[in-house]
Design a protein around this motif. Structure first.
Motif, PDB file in Angstrom:
ATOM      1  N   ILE A  42       0.846  -1.206   0.000  1.00  0.00           N
ATOM      2  CA  ILE A  42       0.000   0.000   0.000  1.00  0.00           C
ATOM      3  C   ILE A  42       0.880   1.255   0.000  1.00  0.00           C
ATOM      4  N   ARG A  43       1.897   1.209   0.810  1.00  0.00           N
ATOM      5  CA  ARG A  43       2.831   2.347   0.895  1.00  0.00           C
ATOM      6  C   ARG A  43       3.474   2.587  -0.470  1.00  0.00           C
ATOM      7  N   ARG A  44       3.945   1.483  -1.063  1.00  0.00           N
ATOM      8  CA  ARG A  44       4.623   1.585  -2.353  1.00  0.00           C
ATOM      9  C   ARG A  44       3.666   2.143  -3.410  1.00  0.00           C
ATOM     10  N   VAL A  45       2.445   1.645  -3.390  1.00  0.00           N
ATOM     11  CA  VAL A  45       1.458   2.083  -4.383  1.00  0.00           C
ATOM     12  C   VAL A  45       1.172   3.572  -4.236  1.00  0.00           C
ATOM     13  N   ILE A  46       0.982   3.998  -3.006  1.00  0.00           N
ATOM     14  CA  ILE A  46       0.641   5.418  -2.810  1.00  0.00           C
ATOM     15  C   ILE A  46       1.852   6.302  -3.080  1.00  0.00           C
ATOM     16  N   ALA A 346      -2.992 -18.866  28.065  1.00  0.00           N
ATOM     17  CA  ALA A 346      -3.411 -18.008  26.946  1.00  0.00           C
ATOM     18  C   ALA A 346      -2.534 -18.200  25.717  1.00  0.00           C
ATOM     19  N   GLU A 347      -3.133 -17.941  24.558  1.00  0.00           N
ATOM     20  CA  GLU A 347      -2.345 -17.787  23.332  1.00  0.00           C
ATOM     21  C   GLU A 347      -2.425 -16.328  22.906  1.00  0.00           C
ATOM     22  N   PHE A 348      -1.428 -15.907  22.164  1.00  0.00           N
ATOM     23  CA  PHE A 348      -1.340 -14.497  21.794  1.00  0.00           C
ATOM     24  C   PHE A 348      -1.352 -14.321  20.284  1.00  0.00           C
ATOM     25  N   MET A 349      -1.815 -13.174  19.848  1.00  0.00           N
ATOM     26  CA  MET A 349      -1.790 -12.842  18.418  1.00  0.00           C
ATOM     27  C   MET A 349      -1.177 -11.453  18.245  1.00  0.00           C
ATOM     28  N   ASP A 350      -0.622 -11.215  17.078  1.00  0.00           N
ATOM     29  CA  ASP A 350      -0.004  -9.928  16.800  1.00  0.00           C
ATOM     30  C   ASP A 350      -0.910  -9.074  15.919  1.00  0.00           C
ATOM     31  N   GLY A 351      -0.614  -7.792  15.881  1.00  0.00           N
ATOM     32  CA  GLY A 351      -1.304  -6.884  14.963  1.00  0.00           C
ATOM     33  C   GLY A 351      -0.268  -6.072  14.195  1.00  0.00           C
ATOM     34  N   TYR A 352      -0.715  -5.441  13.101  1.00  0.00           N
ATOM     35  CA  TYR A 352       0.187  -4.601  12.305  1.00  0.00           C
ATOM     36  C   TYR A 352      -0.498  -3.277  11.993  1.00  0.00           C
ATOM     37  N   TYR A 353       0.219  -2.208  12.219  1.00  0.00           N
ATOM     38  CA  TYR A 353      -0.306  -0.900  11.806  1.00  0.00           C
ATOM     39  C   TYR A 353       0.749  -0.206  10.962  1.00  0.00           C
ATOM     40  N   ALA A 354       0.337   0.883  10.340  1.00  0.00           N
ATOM     41  CA  ALA A 354       1.257   1.640   9.487  1.00  0.00           C
ATOM     42  C   ALA A 354       1.697   2.897  10.224  1.00  0.00           C
ATOM     43  N   THR A 355       2.962   3.198  10.102  1.00  0.00           N
ATOM     44  CA  THR A 355       3.459   4.455  10.677  1.00  0.00           C
ATOM     45  C   THR A 355       3.016   5.618   9.787  1.00  0.00           C
ATOM     46  N   GLN A 356       3.374   6.804  10.212  1.00  0.00           N
ATOM     47  CA  GLN A 356       3.096   8.009   9.429  1.00  0.00           C
ATOM     48  C   GLN A 356       3.704   7.890   8.035  1.00  0.00           C
TER      49      GLN A 356
END
Lengths: 677, 677
Positions: A42-46, A346-356
């Motif tokens: 997405i970053r590359r495209v934009i 417990a089991e854990f999951m990760d998330g991903y966000y985009a920086t500025q």
């Protein structure tokens, strides 16, 4: 190898590809959150688009552009499973002082659309700009002077970014922030040491201080007693408890398959979003009696968290935060600590966000999933009424908890979704973390003669009164798409005088079907009523409409601000705890899509004013869990958990108690445990 | 052995006895419940008195005659510990048609006083007479004929004793009971198969049927689908969950010393009473910072459970039960099943009650005590605001649960007292068990055109609307005897127009001290307010009054009956969820001491009418947890747990969060578990 064999191989390969046109995507769910690779694409495209030339290009929100509900539902019902899923991202970016709404086709690596938003309000602030803004005062001469006047070392100063709200300013306004500067020094709990009396206004687009006032010098509260870190504690320590751990001799009972979680009679999709945080989708429950999986919740998440403070002072009046819309409830999620934030099983999951800058960042352990063995029963009965018999049947309760913690600066919100084998979904929200306090010359309540808008918790420390309104988006699809909202009101009736019985009164139930949105704005507790979401097209064998009901697990709270007050206009949905709207893909955020500097023209209450029909259509229930928070000394220097929530409980959904046919647990396989030293 | 040695030994023995004048009683606590031996003594003493000659002598209540609070408090504070405790029993017995209130000195084996009660109302019915009454119809010709008319085999009939209430009958009235007869047969769940349309009235003193009417024949619902016993279930079974067990590698963290339980920072006394059930006394919390144990709750228990049904039919109008005062909430307590009613790490305690004949009966496993590891945090915080640092501190929550289940015929009430290390006491009440249903000709809701006062859950089965009001007696002694009740009301204030800030409103807090009883009758939720019990004689260093506050954990419910209705007169306290009275040893039971056939002249609301001063005196808080119960199909044939409750939470009680100085749990000693096969 012969030519024939080559042809045969080619044929098989082609056949395989035709059958599975997107083999690498086969395990992907249309609602899966964007992966790190997708965010990079997405970053590359934009950046390759016309926007790439802009120096000021900043990514404010990058998330999944949710596919149409009909497509998702068709996929879920297997009709289109295996077919290539559309994979699009919704991006809100700023460039050249303008807000762009960009849709990117991730698979095609192309921009689908790019629209400049010209309405009021601004997007979620990026973590990078908040960090940059917070650093500005340290190089701002008037602030350096203010610190000197207070005897505070600049190296000890920590400034927090506070959204400035909207208070009737005309025009679109600038993207502004105010800063609260505090003193860390010996303590990690700088929130307890405000440099009171200073107002710092930052223009975020220009990233510079545009307003400054040092109105009054107030003593900075001392560091002593404020730190909460274990390493800083000195005796006398609190009494300890013995350790206890849940062990599961037969292993865990749930399976995480990508983002789909399957446990006992529940199936749901768990996804991360930078704005909403934890998103539950497509939750369905298996009805063993019918031998069928039945839909319950298409999508549920925290849509907004409104936190207005109650001090009209210059440095405080504007503190009316919208934690999801202004800061990003998911962006501020905290990596969960194994063994403490969640139990050992417990089991854990990760998330991903985009920086500025659009780069993907991993949020490790953003969710945990665990089975809870509360020690309570799911149902029980002892029967002594049959002469000569003693009957006792008990089924212990086991549930599945999904958890995220949004640590929005000072406050930590623990948000839980608990799935019960009874068919209930229990949603919990617990507050902990640190209060926002105001510096004051007072060192004892005896000195206080006026309204100080808070509680004196320590010397020079007033914890200001405030509220928390956590608004949930609940797109319930009870046993199908079209649902109806019903208020079952309890009303006292009189027994006719001179009748056969001496009883004079009783209550009975009047069901009011909410036909239009105006019928479904509910202040819980104003009249005794049960709130149901039913499927009017499905009935039990007995003829009752299948449904769920909403039960509050805490005292309801509603906003007490005046209707003409600016923060109230922005959160004008806050006086009712329940709203129902017809499903509309664009209506996701209770306070609107652009909440920073918003005016309330695009919020839940505004949409509801259209008074659309909501009977037997696809409806969304919005429920606010509220807390009025009067601080007490126990909340210093860090508050113990304060909990509330609600339950979505099957109500004529099943033909009978779905746990009656639960075979009792056998206790022949108890674990034999030794210590690992 | 030499003479000298003998003398030396004798000297030591005497010395020992002088130091411990009542050695055998040294572990006894003045609030310990009556032992089996003591109950036997009481029986002997009363049978040896003039009452012994009476053939009709029946013991209706035998319990501890609570010593004076000042004596108990002095004992608890060690001033008189070791001194011989007065040990008296309070007995309510019936003889010759009269109700006797007898005080027995157990140690002296003598009657201290014997008073005939001549007011309105009758004592708790004995289990023996209920059993005898329930058997009467089987030998009553008109009933035999009714059974025949319905095609019901007499051997399948089970009759349940229902208290008849009071509906304006003049005079003292007879001790009456009505019977609901049902059909068991193939099912244990006879409640689901009522023989509707029959009224049976029993005179309990004469133990004979004095009224009978077979008004209408209604189909008896079928047995199929009603049984809840595991052995009777057939596929499809409900999906199972994986087993999970709490293991405590370092053992249990609590100690039971007689009836005193010590765990972490809590100390309290746990006692059984045939009427109240579970009684918590002298709960105090250790304040590590002060190095002192501090008083919280002198005595807390379920004082009454009012359950009015909402059907005005002849066979139903009178069903307005007072489960504690008419039946005995403790008398109907259910032996708890290890591993299901309480988790594997629970300990159990027994209780003893007296039969109608005065004989002691052991109620095994009447309580369980266990540590709960919920998987939640007690507090947490993630701090990212300090550049270059990532701070995360989490303390997991551990609590201690004490549980009793009152299985009052069809309903099972799970009553929990949960002690938290934060200083909170969380009280839970959960309903499960079986509904009271009414036979009906209807087999589908389409046939229903009038108000049937309930929900059609199965063919011929209407579960009647009803309420549950569980009223708690809470003699709080917050940090000392004299307390004050305060309503902290939240009120919206206007910011003056033309002021310095554009904010227009905020809420602030007005503290209203309840000076008289009339000031302390609260309908929770009618105005936003926090309810505090403070010690006005103790302040924190900051000058805040030390206190606790009452927080509801469910939507509040109040009685909806008309004030002029008889059951409402008897439970006239039911329209407010909170009352505060000055401590009065005789005011223990919200609906009065004699509830069977009561008229409301001796209940909480009647006492409160005296409007006594309640400021800075020893006060008692009465809090009602209410449920309006509209049944749903999931409640058939046995309902899943429905929970509510409240929290008593320290509020300016501690100087700071008492868990800040809790050292983090070390995880070096995790259990290594294997299966025992």
């Amino acid at each position: 190898m012969s030519i024939q064999l080559w042809f045969l191989l080619l044929f098989f390969l082609l056949f395989h590809l035709l059958l599975h046109p997107c083999l690498p995507l086969s395990s992907a769910h249309p609602l899966d959150p964007l992966t790190a690779a997708e965010i990079s694409t997405i970053r590359r495209v934009i950046q390759s688009s016309h926007l790439g030339a802009s120096k000021s290009l900043a990514f404010h929100y990058v998330g999944l552009d949710e596919p149409d509900k009909t497509d998702v539902q068709a996929w879920a019902e297997s009709a289109t499973r295996g077919r290539r899923q559309r994979r699009r991202a919704f991006v809100v970016a700023r460039s050249g002082g303008e807000t762009h709404e960009i849709v990117v086709d991730v698979a095609d690596a192309s921009v689908v659309s790019d629209r400049v938003y010209r309405g009021s309000g601004y997007p979620i602030q990026t973590l990078d700009e908040l960090e940059a803004a917070a650093a500005l005062p340290l190089n701002y001469t008037p602030f350096v002077e203010s610190a000197r006047r207070r005897g505070v070392a600049l190296s000890d100063v920590v400034c927090s970014p506070l959204t400035a709200g909207w208070f009737g300013e005309p025009g679109r306004g600038r993207r502004r922030l105010k800063l609260q500067c505090c003193v860390a020094g010996e303590t990690a709990n700088f929130y307890m040491r405000p440099m009171e009396g200073i107002t710092v206004v930052v223009d975020l687009d220009e990233m510079r201080i545009i307003g400054y006032r040092d109105r009054v010098v107030v003593p900075v509260p001392k560091a002593e007693g404020t730190d909460y870190r274990a390493a800083k504690q000195r005796p006398p320590f609190a009494l300890e408890t013995k350790p206890g751990v849940v062990v599961q001799p037969a292993g865990k009972g749930f399976r995480i398959d990508g983002h789909v979680i399957r446990w006992s009679n529940w199936d749901f999709h768990l996804s991360y979003d930078a704005r909403a945080g934890l998103v539950i989708s497509l939750a369905s429950v298996y009805d063993a009696q019918k031998g069928a999986r039945r839909r319950v919740l298409y999508r549920g998440y925290v849509s907004e968290v409104f936190v207005p403070y109650m001090d009209p002072a210059e440095e405080w009046y504007f503190r009316t935060f919208f934690d999801a819309g202004e800061y990003g409830f998911g962006l501020w999620a905290s990596p969960l600590e194994p063994m403490t934030d969640c139990p050992a099983n417990a089991e854990f999951m990760d998330g991903y966000y985009a920086t500025q800058d659009g780069e993907p960042v991993k949020l490790p352990n953003v969710f945990c999933v665990f089975e809870r063995y509360s020690g309570d029963a799911a149902w029980r009965h002892t029967e002594l009424g049959i002469p000569g018999q003693m009957i006792r049947e008990v089924r212990p309760e086991v549930s599945l908890v999904v958890r995220m913690v949004g640590a929005l600066g000072n406050y930590d919100y623990v948000t839980d979704w608990e799935f019960k084998t009874s068919g209930s979904i229990k949603v919990g929200v617990s507050l902990t973390g640190i209060l926002e306090v105001k510096g004051t010359p007072y060192t004892h309540t005896d000195q206080i003669t006026t309204d100080v808008h808070g509680s004196l918790l320590a010397e020079n420390t007033i914890a200001v009164y405030h509220d928390h309104f956590v608004t949930y988006y609940l797109d319930l699809d009870i046993d199908g798409l079209n649902n109806t909202f019903i208020k079952s009101k309890l009303k006292t009736a009189r027994v006719a005088d001179g009748g056969d019985v001496p009883r004079r009164s009783y209550w009975t139930v009047t069901r009011e079907v909410a036909k239009m949105e105006a019928d479904a704005r509910v202040e819980i507790g104003s009249v005794p009523a049960e709130l149901l979401i039913v499927n009017p097209n499905k009935k039990t064998k007995m003829g009752n409409h299948v449904g769920y009901r909403l039960i509050t697990n805490g005292a309801p709270a509603a906003s007490l601000l005046s209707d003409d007050d600016y923060p109230q206009m922005r959160a004008s949905y806050g006086k009712k705890q329940v709203w129902v709207t017809p499903y509309n893909k664009s209506e996701k955020w209770a306070a609107g899509l652009y909440v920073d500097n918003s005016r309330g023209d695009d919020n839940l209450a505004a949409w509801s004013l259209r008074n659309r029909a909501i009977e037997n259509v696809d409806i969304v229930v919005w429920h606010t869990v509220g807390f009025h928070h009067i601080p007490y000394q126990e909340d210093f220097p860090l508050m113990p958990m304060l909990s509330s929530g609600f339950e979505l409980r099957p109500s004529n959904f099943f033909e009978i108690n779905p746990l009656i046919r639960l075979r009792p647990t056998k206790h022949t396989h108890l674990p034999n445990c030794t210590l690992i030293v």
